[in-house]
Scaffold this motif. Sequence first.
Motif, short mmCIF file in Angstrom:
data_model
loop_
_atom_site.label_atom_id
_atom_site.label_comp_id
_atom_site.label_asym_id
_atom_site.label_seq_id
_atom_site.Cartn_x
_atom_site.Cartn_y
_atom_site.Cartn_z
N GLN A 56 -1.70 -27.05 20.60
CA GLN A 56 -2.80 -26.17 20.03
C GLN A 56 -2.24 -26.08 18.49
O GLN A 56 -1.11 -25.51 18.25
N THR A 58 -3.31 -23.15 15.54
CA THR A 58 -4.03 -22.16 15.51
C THR A 58 -3.99 -21.44 14.22
O THR A 58 -2.82 -21.51 13.59
N ASN A 60 -4.77 -18.27 11.89
CA ASN A 60 -5.29 -16.69 11.93
C ASN A 60 -5.68 -16.26 10.66
O ASN A 60 -4.86 -16.19 9.73
N GLN A 83 -10.24 -16.87 14.06
CA GLN A 83 -9.21 -17.45 14.47
C GLN A 83 -9.67 -18.99 15.13
O GLN A 83 -10.60 -19.08 16.08
N LYS A 85 -8.88 -22.51 16.62
CA LYS A 85 -8.05 -22.96 17.81
C LYS A 85 -8.53 -24.61 17.98
O LYS A 85 -9.46 -24.85 18.41
#
Length: 333
Positions: A56, A58, A60, A83, A85
């Motif tokens: 994954q 990610t 932020n 966020q 993903k």
Amino acid sequence: MKKVLTVLLVCSIAVSSIFAQGQMESERPVKQDVKTGLALITSASGKAATSKGDGQGTANISLVAVTITEDGKIESCVIDAIQGKVKFSAEGKITSDKSTPVLSKNELGTGYGMIKASKIGKEWNEQAAALSKYVVGLTADEVKAITLSSASRNGVDLASSATIGYDDIIETIVKAMENAKNLGAKSGDTLYLTHYTNNSKSKDATSKGDGQTQTYATVAAITVDGDVITSMFVDAVQPTVKFNAKGEVTSDAAYVKTKNELKEAYGMAKASSIGREWYLQAESFCQYATGKTISAVMGTPVNEKGVATDADLVSSVTLAVANFTDLIAKIAK
């Protein structure tokens, strides 16, 4: 005599009316100039895929919009976060649906699911709203000094209403204050923080090169007076995680600069038909939108490629207008 008295009475009423109107006008608060600020603080990190499960990427993104008074205090503040993903397999293939819209934590509301783990029983968006209210009237130095044990103010007790991670949010608020500019907003204008975010530029790894997950967010701080845009401040960020055909992450976790921070290093000017960088084109569109009604900006004429044909924009903005009007559309609803 009666005619004279009548005339005098009418004149007296008229003068009284004018005086009362003038008094009412003088009692109305004078709208002062305020600065509009926007900041994004972004990090990107990756987890490798294994035989037991997908990897994954990610992203932020902490985002804050503020208006700042002439004496350097926050008049209004909106806090949000995104966020992103995106999952990929051990064969280096994207397994997430890239077309799924990426919603912010405020947009998700109870769908974000923080309340289940919250010690104070409040969702992320509720806590962000409480902190936004708390900081009104504070200077940047006072914001930096905030802790959970800080005294209650503006009807907000932080220990019981906002325990979300402070470091990034406080840093983003201060950065938004530092970025604030006089762009046309006045005290009392309504402040909005909007975004348009997608994962569409994520791609598979191949034998010829790495794949990537990318959460592409374009964000705006917009102030309005009624239906008139009084200021607009836009930025964008593209946090990217790279991985190979074995599902191994090949990029390091890192802070990601926005397009406004990159300026010429973003590299759009080389490909631009007018030789202008992204941040300059964004500034030009914001100036164009300021002072116009929301509907007028939404109706900006474009060609078949979505590029503006308006005389005020053709020489300064060659980006598709939707890059910016999508941000305004969210406050038009």
